[in-house]
Design an enzyme around this catalytic site. Structure first.
Site, mmCIF file in Angstrom:
data_model
loop_
_atom_site.group_PDB
_atom_site.id
_atom_site.type_symbol
_atom_site.label_atom_id
_atom_site.label_comp_id
_atom_site.label_asym_id
_atom_site.label_seq_id
_atom_site.Cartn_x
_atom_site.Cartn_y
_atom_site.Cartn_z
ATOM 1 C CE LYS A 203 -2.013 -1.425 3.824
ATOM 2 N NZ LYS A 203 -1.399 -2.911 3.894
ATOM 3 C CD GLU A 420 8.671 -32.721 11.323
ATOM 4 O OE1 GLU A 420 7.786 -32.365 10.249
ATOM 5 O OE2 GLU A 420 8.354 -32.372 12.377
ATOM 6 C CG HIS A 423 3.415 -33.949 9.633
ATOM 7 N ND1 HIS A 423 2.016 -34.083 10.122
ATOM 8 C CD2 HIS A 423 4.198 -33.824 10.957
ATOM 9 C CE1 HIS A 423 1.982 -33.597 11.589
ATOM 10 N NE2 HIS A 423 3.341 -33.392 11.787
ATOM 11 C CG ASP A 494 1.341 -30.904 14.533
ATOM 12 O OD1 ASP A 494 1.838 -29.952 13.921
ATOM 13 O OD2 ASP A 494 2.094 -31.903 14.394
#
Length: 645
Positions: A203, A420, A423, A494
């Site tokens: 902006k 991990e 996931h 999570d």
């Protein structure tokens, strides 16, 4: 601010004046010590008894020498020669002398010294505080900065990713340059343009580009600069700002963060006498009051249009609202090109690939990404910025820099690897989840590990996408329970995200079959605080129980899906986790090859039964079932790094 030598000289002058006063007082104060042992009455008695040999009248002092030869000084105050004779001083037969009275400079200096010191102090304080007084008198003056229109520093070419906004604002620039073309058709100049968008979307940069393109005077000020501790200062500064603008028409006024003074009236605690309301009233009057025949355009920027006063947003004040949203993949590519200009890039750098990996990044985030990559390349001694530095910068912007010095025990490292890997494995198998692009168990920020997904620009999400996202979020928690038979605190974030998504599906998006297409909870906001602070309950306790049951159903189903996938693909989970423990980081190519690689055959069980086998050995003994993973309800794409904290 005064030069240092001037401040030091004033201090020296004061020290010199005080020294002169002290010396004068010492020199000209008569030493009365042991000589002044006689009073005036005793001197008169001695003169009447013929015990005085000589008298000397010296101003207000009478020096008496008795016949024994010793001198005494007696203060005769206001008595003159005739007055001494009237009170009985006998001078017959005495040797006396009257010295002519002159100016007693010592006494005069001592008398005038307080006045001199007071005058010097007033003089010093006046010149010392003149700058502060001028500042106090200038509180009502506008602090807007004027940028000449003939020296553009930023143009529309330096702004990318907001093509529609540039088109809207280019019309304003054309109007300022060639007003006759628009006025011939009866069009009037827009009063104001409000730039709305999240932080970092450009902006202020776009406002600077307008200043460079328009070629007219450009006044820039922040909304917070109107308000001071003194009542009426804000309104006075608004009047002064518009007076300056009217003397330089046509021109543009840019107010950054206008929500600082443009909040909804009546929401504060000060009533109609609130300083911000006075300032806002003056802005409303200046923008569309009785004096409307001006060529002044007001440009304002905010990221909180919901708290602005309705009178400020009506046509005639802010005629246009220009939305600057987060850029899409095309806009991100253009922004990366703008910020990479002047930076040497390697031949293998693909900005479009980077744009696909930076979903949700604002223009400021992308500028920071390019700067971080340049710093990394310089730190590593490279002559050009490689793709490796750029992808590393993405991780730094999202999750923070690597913390390789953080000491992690082997067991925690193993748990993080399985977390991990789960996931990534669940996201790879679920059809509506975003595919994994990178896994790392190197600590970043507050997280022990990090899984990055290759997300897409989506503006609509389905229940299938939400379900798959929740299942991916819960995969780490499920893997910990499956492999280690217990869970850790690493999945706390999570679980929080999964619960929040499930609740929004039920209460905000109408994605519950039992409750139907309606929302629950009327969220209240106090505009003077500018944030949501409470939720008004607009449903019964029975409905609240149903909402809780629906949230539980969504989370339990997603947890079941994640458990089934990980159970059926346990050997692959172990394979990925073991590779991750060794390599610590798996990039996209390595990860894809690992998904395609066959799972090694389990070793034959030994005849003897020694010590209990390790977790990895026990996992290898489980053969994958010869059937495909079940088709599971889909889930959402973009997922923030889900890792143990």
């Amino acid at each position: 601010m005064k030069p240092r030598w001037r401040r030091i000289s004033l201090i020296y002058i004061l020290i010199i004046i005080a020294g002169i006063a002290l010396i004068t007082f010492v020199l000209y104060t008569p030493q009365q010590g042991a000589e002044e042992k006689l009073s005036l009455s005793e001197v008169i008695n001695m003169s009447q008894n013929n015990a005085i040999e000589k008298l000397v009248i010296d101003g207000e002092w009478l020096v008496v020498t008795p016949k024994d030869g010793k001198e005494f000084k007696v203060n005769i105050a206001n008595f003159n020669f005739d007055g001494l004779k009237e009170i009985g001083l006998k001078l017959d037969g005495l040797e006396y002398d009257i010295k002519p009275s002159g100016l007693n400079w010592g006494n005069m200096l001592i008398g005038f010294l307080p006045l001199l010191l007071l005058g010097g102090l007033i003089f010093f304080l006046f010149f010392r505080a003149r700058g502060a007084n001028n500042q106090a008198l200038s509180f009502g003056r506008s602090r807007a900065r004027l940028f000449p229109g003939d020296k553009p520093s930023v143009t529309f070419e330096d702004v990318a990713g907001v093509d529609e906004a540039k088109q809207e604002l280019s019309e304003v620039v054309d109007f300022l340059k060639s007003r006759e073309k628009f006025q011939g058709l009866g069009a009037r100049i827009p009063r104001g343009i409000l730039l709305i968008g999240p932080p970092g979307t450009g902006k202020t940069l776009l406002a600077r580009a307008i200043a460079g393109e328009a070629g007219v005077p450009f006044f820039s000020i922040s909304g917070s600069e109107f308000v001071e501790m003194f009542v009426g200062v804000g309104a006075s500064r608004v009047r002064d700002l518009f007076d300056q603008a009217k003397r330089n028409t046509p021109c543009i006024i840019f107010m950054d963060e206008i929500d600082a003074v443009g909040r909804h009236r009546g929401a504060g605690l000060g009533g109609s006498h609130d300083e911000r309301e006075q300032t806002l009233n003056q802005i409303l009057t200046e923008m569309d009051g009785f004096d409307t025949n001006t060529n002044v355009i007001v440009l304002a920027a905010t990221n909180r249009p919901d708290i602005l006063d309705p009178a400020l947003l009506r046509p005639g004040r802010f005629d246009r609202r220009v939305i600057l949203d987060l850029p899409d993949v095309v806009g991100r590519t253009g922004i990366l090109k703008v910020h990479s200009s002047g930076k040497p890039l390697a031949k293998l750098v693909d900005l479009e690939v980077l744009a696909k990996q930076t979903v949700g990044f604002s223009g400021a985030d992308l500028a920071n990404l390019m700067n971080e990559a340049a710093i990394l390349a310089a730190r590593r001694g490279h002559k050009a910025i490689e793709m490796e530095e750029l992808e590393e910068s993405i991780d730094r912007v999202i999750a923070g820099p690597e913390r390789r010095s953080k000491k992690i025990s082997p067991r925690e490292k193993e748990i993080t690897a399985y977390h991990e890997a789960a996931h990534a494995l669940v996201a790879k198998i679920l059809p509506n989840a975003d595919p994994p692009r990178k896994i790392s168990i190197v600590a970043r920020g507050m997280a022990l590990g990090y899984t990055k997904m290759l997300t897409e620009d989506r503006y609509l999400k389905t229940p299938s996408q939400f379900n798959d996202e929740i299942a991916t979020l819960l995969a780490g928690h499920t893997a910990e329970k499956l492999i280690f038979n217990e869970v850790t605190t690493g999945a706390a974030h999570d679980i929080k995200l999964a619960t929040s998504l499930a609740r929004r599906m039920v209460t905000d998006f109408g994605m519950s079959d039992k409750l139907g297409p309606r929302t629950f909870g009327d969220k209240q906001e106090l505009v003077f605080l500018g944030r949501e602070i409470s939720e008004q309950k607009d449903y019964s306790d029975k409905t609240a129980n149903t909402i809780d049951k629906e949230i539980d159903r969504i989370i339990n189903n997603a947890h079941k899906v994640a458990r089934e996938i990980l159970t059926e693909n346990r050997p692959k989970l172990v394979q990925i986790a073991e590779k991750l423990v060794v390599s610590e980081t798996l990039e996209a190519d390595e990860l894809e090859a690992l998904f395609s690689e066959a799972v090694p055959s389990p070793e034959p069980e030994p005849v003897a039964t020694p010590a209990p086998a390790s977790v990895e050995t026990r996992a290898k003994k489980v053969r994958p079932k010869a059937r495909k993973a079940p088709a599971i309800p889909p889930l959402l794409p973009k997922q923030s790094p889900a890792t143990p904290d």
